[in-house]
Design a protein around this motif. Structure first.
Motif, short mmCIF file in Angstrom:
data_model
loop_
_atom_site.label_atom_id
_atom_site.label_comp_id
_atom_site.label_asym_id
_atom_site.label_seq_id
_atom_site.Cartn_x
_atom_site.Cartn_y
_atom_site.Cartn_z
N UNK A 10 -8.66 5.73 -13.07
CA UNK A 10 -8.78 4.27 -13.03
C UNK A 10 -9.27 3.85 -11.65
N UNK A 11 -9.62 2.58 -11.49
CA UNK A 11 -10.02 2.06 -10.19
C UNK A 11 -8.95 2.34 -9.14
N UNK A 18 -16.97 4.48 -0.69
CA UNK A 18 -18.03 4.27 0.30
C UNK A 18 -18.12 2.79 0.66
N UNK A 19 -18.26 2.51 1.95
CA UNK A 19 -18.41 1.14 2.43
C UNK A 19 -19.84 0.70 2.15
N UNK A 20 -19.99 -0.38 1.37
CA UNK A 20 -21.31 -0.92 1.04
C UNK A 20 -21.71 -2.03 2.01
N UNK A 21 -20.76 -2.91 2.31
CA UNK A 21 -21.00 -4.04 3.20
C UNK A 21 -19.72 -4.31 3.98
N UNK A 22 -19.85 -5.06 5.07
CA UNK A 22 -18.67 -5.46 5.83
C UNK A 22 -18.90 -6.83 6.44
N UNK A 23 -17.79 -7.51 6.77
CA UNK A 23 -17.87 -8.83 7.39
C UNK A 23 -16.68 -9.01 8.30
N UNK A 24 -16.95 -9.38 9.55
CA UNK A 24 -15.89 -9.73 10.49
C UNK A 24 -15.63 -11.23 10.40
N UNK A 25 -14.38 -11.62 10.54
CA UNK A 25 -14.04 -13.03 10.64
C UNK A 25 -13.05 -13.21 11.79
N UNK A 26 -13.07 -14.41 12.35
CA UNK A 26 -12.11 -14.76 13.39
C UNK A 26 -11.55 -16.12 13.05
N UNK A 27 -10.22 -16.21 13.06
CA UNK A 27 -9.54 -17.47 12.76
C UNK A 27 -8.80 -17.90 14.02
N UNK A 39 -11.43 -7.75 9.25
CA UNK A 39 -12.61 -7.01 8.82
C UNK A 39 -12.50 -6.84 7.31
N UNK A 40 -13.45 -7.44 6.60
CA UNK A 40 -13.51 -7.30 5.14
C UNK A 40 -14.48 -6.18 4.81
N UNK A 41 -14.01 -5.21 4.04
CA UNK A 41 -14.84 -4.10 3.60
C UNK A 41 -15.14 -4.26 2.12
N UNK A 42 -16.41 -4.21 1.77
CA UNK A 42 -16.83 -4.18 0.37
C UNK A 42 -17.12 -2.71 0.08
N UNK A 43 -16.41 -2.16 -0.90
CA UNK A 43 -16.46 -0.73 -1.17
C UNK A 43 -17.11 -0.46 -2.52
N UNK A 47 -16.91 -2.66 -6.19
CA UNK A 47 -15.86 -2.21 -7.10
C UNK A 47 -14.47 -2.42 -6.51
N UNK A 48 -14.39 -2.49 -5.17
CA UNK A 48 -13.11 -2.64 -4.49
C UNK A 48 -13.37 -3.38 -3.20
#
Length: 91
Positions: A10-11, A18-27, A39-43, A47-48
């Protein structure tokens, strides 16, 4: 004979992605307080996803690594980023 998995695949059972994309954010924090980096990881092409709270120095170092590595993997259960792969016997 092909091997039969002991459990359904299952998922949630896939631990390294594998990391497909990433995005840093600062609040911004409250007045006089530090902000929060994430750090947001698109995997696996979406899919995850995973969101990590990180320190400013880590954000800087990770940006350098993520922008230069050809392949990056993330171990979901251990929360570990792995940068690139090297064939045995190569530098």
């Amino acid at each position: 004979m092909s091997p039969t998995p002991k459990q359904p695949v299952t998922d949630d059972s896939i631990k390294v992605r594998q990391v497909s994309h990433y995005q840093f954010t600062w609040v911004a924090g409250d007045a006089g307080k530090r902000g929060t980096w994430t750090l947001q990881l698109v995997l696996d092409a979406g899919a995850w996803e995973e969101v990590l709270t990180i320190e400013a120095d880590d954000a800087d170092n990770l940006q350098d690594l993520l922008s230069t590595a050809h392949t990056v993997f993330y171990d979901v259960s251990r929360q570990t980023l792995m940068f690139g792969t090297t064939k045995v016997g190569h530098h």
